[in-house]
Scaffold this motif. Structure first.
Motif, PDB file in Angstrom:
ATOM      1  N   ALA A   1       0.859  -1.190   0.039  1.00 47.15           N
ATOM      2  CA  ALA A   1       0.065   0.064   0.041  1.00 47.15           C
ATOM      3  C   ALA A   1       0.955   1.117   0.033  1.00 47.15           C
ATOM      4  N   GLU A   2       1.798   1.253   0.733  1.00 48.99           N
ATOM      5  CA  GLU A   2       2.925   2.441   0.852  1.00 48.99           C
ATOM      6  C   GLU A   2       3.552   2.435  -0.585  1.00 48.99           C
ATOM      7  N   ARG A   3       3.911   1.566  -1.150  1.00 46.88           N
ATOM      8  CA  ARG A   3       4.843   1.527  -2.374  1.00 46.88           C
ATOM      9  C   ARG A   3       3.877   2.257  -3.430  1.00 46.88           C
ATOM     10  N   ILE A   4       2.634   1.734  -3.512  1.00 40.96           N
ATOM     11  CA  ILE A   4       1.680   2.363  -4.639  1.00 40.96           C
ATOM     12  C   ILE A   4       1.262   3.736  -4.145  1.00 40.96           C
ATOM     13  N   GLY A   5       1.381   4.062  -2.861  1.00 42.37           N
ATOM     14  CA  GLY A   5       0.970   5.427  -2.598  1.00 42.37           C
ATOM     15  C   GLY A   5      -0.288   5.703  -2.009  1.00 42.37           C
ATOM     16  N   ALA A   6      -0.977   4.522  -1.607  1.00 37.65           N
ATOM     17  CA  ALA A   6      -2.277   4.418  -1.153  1.00 37.65           C
ATOM     18  C   ALA A   6      -2.228   5.354   0.326  1.00 37.65           C
ATOM     19  N   ASP A   7      -3.409   5.598   0.942  1.00 38.05           N
ATOM     20  CA  ASP A   7      -3.474   6.299   2.151  1.00 38.05           C
ATOM     21  C   ASP A   7      -3.762   5.113   3.190  1.00 38.05           C
ATOM     22  N   GLY A   8      -4.022   3.902   2.957  1.00 38.72           N
ATOM     23  CA  GLY A   8      -4.064   2.982   4.060  1.00 38.72           C
ATOM     24  C   GLY A   8      -4.518   1.528   3.345  1.00 38.72           C
ATOM     25  N   TYR A   9      -4.064   0.557   4.233  1.00 35.55           N
ATOM     26  CA  TYR A   9      -4.456  -0.697   3.915  1.00 35.55           C
ATOM     27  C   TYR A   9      -5.016  -1.393   5.140  1.00 35.55           C
ATOM     28  N   ALA A  10      -6.064  -2.079   5.004  1.00 36.31           N
ATOM     29  CA  ALA A  10      -6.714  -2.947   6.159  1.00 36.31           C
ATOM     30  C   ALA A  10      -6.751  -4.384   5.672  1.00 36.31           C
ATOM     31  N   SER A  11      -6.585  -5.394   6.661  1.00 36.06           N
ATOM     32  CA  SER A  11      -6.529  -6.773   6.315  1.00 36.06           C
ATOM     33  C   SER A  11      -7.853  -7.560   6.402  1.00 36.06           C
ATOM     34  N   ASN A  12      -8.822  -6.640   6.899  1.00 37.89           N
ATOM     35  CA  ASN A  12     -10.092  -7.173   7.048  1.00 37.89           C
ATOM     36  C   ASN A  12     -11.311  -6.135   7.094  1.00 37.89           C
ATOM     37  N   ALA A  13     -12.521  -6.555   7.074  1.00 36.21           N
ATOM     38  CA  ALA A  13     -13.654  -5.784   7.025  1.00 36.21           C
ATOM     39  C   ALA A  13     -13.874  -4.669   8.094  1.00 36.21           C
ATOM     40  N   THR A  14     -13.688  -5.190   9.293  1.00 33.10           N
ATOM     41  CA  THR A  14     -13.666  -4.522  10.531  1.00 33.10           C
ATOM     42  C   THR A  14     -12.595  -3.246  10.502  1.00 33.10           C
TER      43      THR A  14
ATOM     44  N   ALA B   1     -11.071  -2.125   7.873  1.00 33.20           N
ATOM     45  CA  ALA B   1     -11.185  -1.358   6.817  1.00 33.20           C
ATOM     46  C   ALA B   1     -11.994  -0.078   7.172  1.00 33.20           C
ATOM     47  N   VAL B   2     -13.340  -0.477   8.024  1.00 31.52           N
ATOM     48  CA  VAL B   2     -14.360   0.610   8.508  1.00 31.52           C
ATOM     49  C   VAL B   2     -13.492   1.583   9.216  1.00 31.52           C
ATOM     50  N   LYS B   3     -12.704   0.921  10.427  1.00 30.10           N
ATOM     51  CA  LYS B   3     -12.056   2.026  11.518  1.00 30.10           C
ATOM     52  C   LYS B   3     -11.142   2.792  10.703  1.00 30.10           C
ATOM     53  N   LEU B   4     -10.497   2.271   9.695  1.00 29.72           N
ATOM     54  CA  LEU B   4      -9.408   3.033   8.905  1.00 29.72           C
ATOM     55  C   LEU B   4     -10.082   4.039   7.852  1.00 29.72           C
ATOM     56  N   ALA B   5     -11.071   3.539   7.407  1.00 33.18           N
ATOM     57  CA  ALA B   5     -12.267   4.546   6.530  1.00 33.18           C
ATOM     58  C   ALA B   5     -12.497   5.724   7.427  1.00 33.18           C
ATOM     59  N   ARG B   6     -13.007   5.515   8.565  1.00 32.38           N
ATOM     60  CA  ARG B   6     -13.453   6.596   9.504  1.00 32.38           C
ATOM     61  C   ARG B   6     -12.129   7.451  10.100  1.00 32.38           C
ATOM     62  N   ARG B   7     -11.162   6.866  10.322  1.00 34.11           N
ATOM     63  CA  ARG B   7     -10.037   7.940  10.883  1.00 34.11           C
ATOM     64  C   ARG B   7      -9.468   8.519   9.643  1.00 34.11           C
ATOM     65  N   LEU B   8      -9.485   7.908   8.096  1.00 30.72           N
ATOM     66  CA  LEU B   8      -8.900   8.776   7.207  1.00 30.72           C
ATOM     67  C   LEU B   8      -9.836   9.856   6.805  1.00 30.72           C
ATOM     68  N   THR B   9     -11.111   9.716   6.950  1.00 26.87           N
ATOM     69  CA  THR B   9     -12.066  10.927   6.408  1.00 26.87           C
ATOM     70  C   THR B   9     -12.614  11.673   7.580  1.00 26.87           C
ATOM     71  N   LEU B  10     -12.670  11.328   8.831  1.00 22.19           N
ATOM     72  CA  LEU B  10     -13.168  12.228   9.914  1.00 22.19           C
ATOM     73  C   LEU B  10     -12.105  12.655  10.960  1.00 22.19           C
ATOM     74  N   GLY B  11     -10.651  12.019  10.832  1.00 21.22           N
ATOM     75  CA  GLY B  11     -10.016  12.392  11.841  1.00 21.22           C
ATOM     76  C   GLY B  11      -9.738  11.436  12.785  1.00 21.22           C
ATOM     77  N   GLU B  12      -8.543  11.493  13.572  1.00 27.57           N
ATOM     78  CA  GLU B  12      -8.496  10.340  14.793  1.00 27.57           C
ATOM     79  C   GLU B  12      -9.700  10.535  15.872  1.00 27.57           C
ATOM     80  N   ALA B  13      -9.919  11.921  16.089  1.00 30.85           N
ATOM     81  CA  ALA B  13     -10.896  11.886  17.189  1.00 30.85           C
ATOM     82  C   ALA B  13     -12.218  11.377  16.950  1.00 30.85           C
ATOM     83  N   ALA B  14     -12.684  11.566  15.686  1.00 28.13           N
ATOM     84  CA  ALA B  14     -14.068  11.108  15.446  1.00 28.13           C
ATOM     85  C   ALA B  14     -13.997   9.611  15.109  1.00 28.13           C
ATOM     86  N   ALA B  15     -12.777   8.888  14.868  1.00 34.48           N
ATOM     87  CA  ALA B  15     -12.825   7.658  14.561  1.00 34.48           C
ATOM     88  C   ALA B  15     -12.750   6.531  15.687  1.00 34.48           C
ATOM     89  N   ALA B  16     -12.564   7.338  16.954  1.00 29.80           N
ATOM     90  CA  ALA B  16     -12.470   6.502  18.360  1.00 29.80           C
ATOM     91  C   ALA B  16     -13.708   5.878  18.793  1.00 29.80           C
TER      92      ALA B  16
END
Lengths: 356, 221
Positions: free
Chosen positions: B191-204, B206-221
């Motif tokens: 993921a880093e090599r191709i310049g993606a913003d994040g990688y997740a290894s399973n569905a749950t 992925a959602v945590k990461l999606a929230r963190r990437l789009t809403l910021g650290e505080a909102a994702a908690a």
């Protein structure tokens, strides 16, 4: 060009007899994904016995691996039962239209005859040619699809997984149908003097629970193994990619003689748990290491495997965790083979393997 | 009254978590009849049930078949409740474009991520499977998506993800969208090599990461 002191057959015989041998056997999973080495595509490979043979001839010449073969896996077995496959030019085939769209369709289906159904005759033709041209030096084998993965190619994976809870009795009927088909194919392979390997990726712990494995897969894999054992005295090789950690004991209990493991599992743990019962195969990462790695990382990955399993009581074959991707360089596969020949040369250089 | 409502909410949770479509549908119909707020029934009932299923999956109690059946129960409940939601104009949802990369048709993982993103409040545009690389870029531009999720189970199609990212750069929209990748042969390093913003290894994950990437650290908690 003599790279080894023994042919693969001589090596296998020596190992079986408990006699000295030159080096650890190794198996890079190639086959259709080595199509680029003969300038063809995966779709063309799947439609031509000649190309299947040519891939083995050329890769054996390049790498000298310990086995060659061709097999329908689960895709062509599903096709033989009536599923329409889609053949991307350079990817493995997938389900276009499943043979069973409604469970009523199951009533119409009969076990497929390998001499006439789908493309099964092509694989038997390839095996015969391989046995005739290469059989005096190297073991020839065939991958047949395990019951669950083949079932997925008959019913569709999504639907089959749901049916395990909603229609278990139908799933059992389907498992028996694909098993009966596989047994006919296995009979034909054994009649040619070739070996049998089973591939069942949908059956791993990455997809289903151990309980579901025991209920829906294990009894049918046992039928496969019983057939092989009845005719040869030994069991098949069983390859289930994905996380099989919780079902190793069950895999042994199916009667398989060799377990081939994915790189996502701990080979050392497998050796501890089932090394006394079966031969182990595995588990260098075919993508991150063999396809994308450097000579150093490939060497180190081979060393790690040898360190974990070279002294496994029922034997060990160095292999990749799953198929090496299409387009992998000859150079990288050679690094894998060279590491097997240097680090894996017997008697083992313990200092080199354990890095003392 | 509150007791009756809570009892219905409990049944919605249980229905989804226990893969019981009939129970979920019955509870959803009761929710409408008892005038439970549909949004509450969804967020505190169905969604909580799916999160519990996700936890059981992480604990290796539930596997793919179980998650598929939980999602069936959830969608059955949604079919009943969602038409009664009053749209909240002040709430802007992040638009997500997602799909399985060209050449690959394995989409169970992608479908699970889609479901979890939808119940987490994202507006998802699912391009399906075997998606041409240009289609990802075109849809991100068209919908002004804040998040792009790409999935593949096959090593031969992975590099297509890098091609999509470079095309987003070429079109000058790379900075406006977060790119999240996943699938069997992938890794954080890839993921880093191709310049993606994040990688997740399973569905749950992925959602945590999606929230963190789009809403910021505080909102994702």
């Amino acid at each position: 060009m003599a790279r080894d002191e023994m042919t693969p057959l001589e090596r296998a015989a020596a190992i079986a007899a408990g006699k000295p041998f030159d080096r650890i056997p190794f198996a890079p999973f190639l086959g259709e994904t080595a199509s680029h080495f003969i300038g063809t595509t995966m779709a063309q490979y799947r439609h031509s016995a000649e190309l299947m043979v040519e891939v083995e001839r050329v890769t054996y010449e390049m790498f000298g691996q310990d086995g060659v073969g061709a097999g329908p896996g689960y895709q062509a077995l599903g096709e033989a039962l009536g599923t329409k496959l889609i053949f991307p030019e350079n990817n493995t085939p997938y389900v276009g239209e499943p043979a069973i769209k409604d469970w009523k369709d199951l009533d119409r289906l009969e076990p497929a005859d390998p001499r006439t159904a789908g493309k099964l005759p092509l694989y038997l033709e390839a095996l015969k040619a391989l046995k005739d041209t290469m059989g005096k030096d190297v073991p020839v084998g065939s991958f047949v699809g395990g019951p669950l993965s083949t079932g997925a190619f008959v019913r569709g994976t999504d639907a089959l997984l749901r049916d395990m809870t909603k229609h278990p009795e139908k799933v059992h009927r389907l498992m028996q149908l694909v098993t009966d088909t596989a047994l006919l194919y296995i009979d034909a392979v054994l009649a040619l003097g070739c070996g049998v390997s089973i591939a069942d990726p949908v059956a791993s712990g990455t997809m289903i629970s151990a309980a579901n494995f025991r209920e829906f897969v294990k009894p049918y894999l046992k039928q496969y193994a019983d057939r092989v054992r009845a005719k040869t005295g030994g069991g098949p090789m069983l390859h289930i990619c994905g996380n099989t950690t919780r079902i190793w004991r069950d895999m042994v209990e199916t009667g398989a003689s060799t377990l081939s493991l994915d790189n996502v599992v701990d080979l050392g743990a497998a050796r501890k748990q089932v090394g006394r019962d079966v031969c182990l195969m595995g588990n260098v990462d075919p993508v991150a290491v063999v396809a994308q790695g450097t000579p150093e990382t490939i060497y180190e990955a081979v060393r790690q495997c040898l360190m974990q399993a070279c002294d496994s009581p029922k034997g060990y074959v160095l292999a990749t965790g799953c198929q090496i991707p299409l387009g992998t360089s000859a150079e990288n596969i050679r690094c894998f083979a060279d590491a097997a020949r240097t680090l894996g040369s017997y008697p083992l250089d313990k200092d080199a393997v354990y890095e003392r | 009254m509150a007791e009756r409502e809570n009892e219905i909410i409990e049944r919605l949770i249980t229905g989804v978590r226990d893969m019981d479509e009939a129970l979920t549908v019955e509870a959803a119909e009761d929710a409408l009849r008892e005038k439970v707020e549909p949004l509450r029934a969804i967020n505190e009932g169905l969604v909580v049930g799916m999160h519990e299923a996700g936890r059981l999956y992480e604990q290796e109690e539930y596997f793919v078949p179980e998650l598929l059946l939980c999602s069936d129960a959830l969608y059955a409940g949604m079919d009943i409740l969602a038409p009664h939601l009053t749209p909240d104009p002040s709430r802007t949802k992040t638009t997500v474009v997602m799909g399985v990369v060209a050449g690959d048709t394995h989409d169970i993982g992608k479908n699970l991520v889609k479901l979890m993103l939808e119940v987490s409040g994202f507006a998802v545009c699912d391009l399906g499977r075997d998606v041409p690389l240009a289609a990802f870029v075109d849809k991100v531009v068209e919908l002004e998506a804040g998040l792009l999720c790409m999935s593949t189970l096959m090593s031969t199609t992975m590099d297509g993800m890098g091609t999509v990212i470079r095309e987003l750069e070429r079109k000058g929209v790379r900075k406006a969208v977060k790119v999240l990748v996943g699938g069997g042969p992938l890794s954080q390093a890839f993921a880093e090599r191709i310049g993606a913003d994040g990688y997740a290894s399973n569905a749950t994950g992925a959602v945590k990461l999606a929230r963190r990437l789009t809403l910021g650290e505080a909102a994702a908690a």
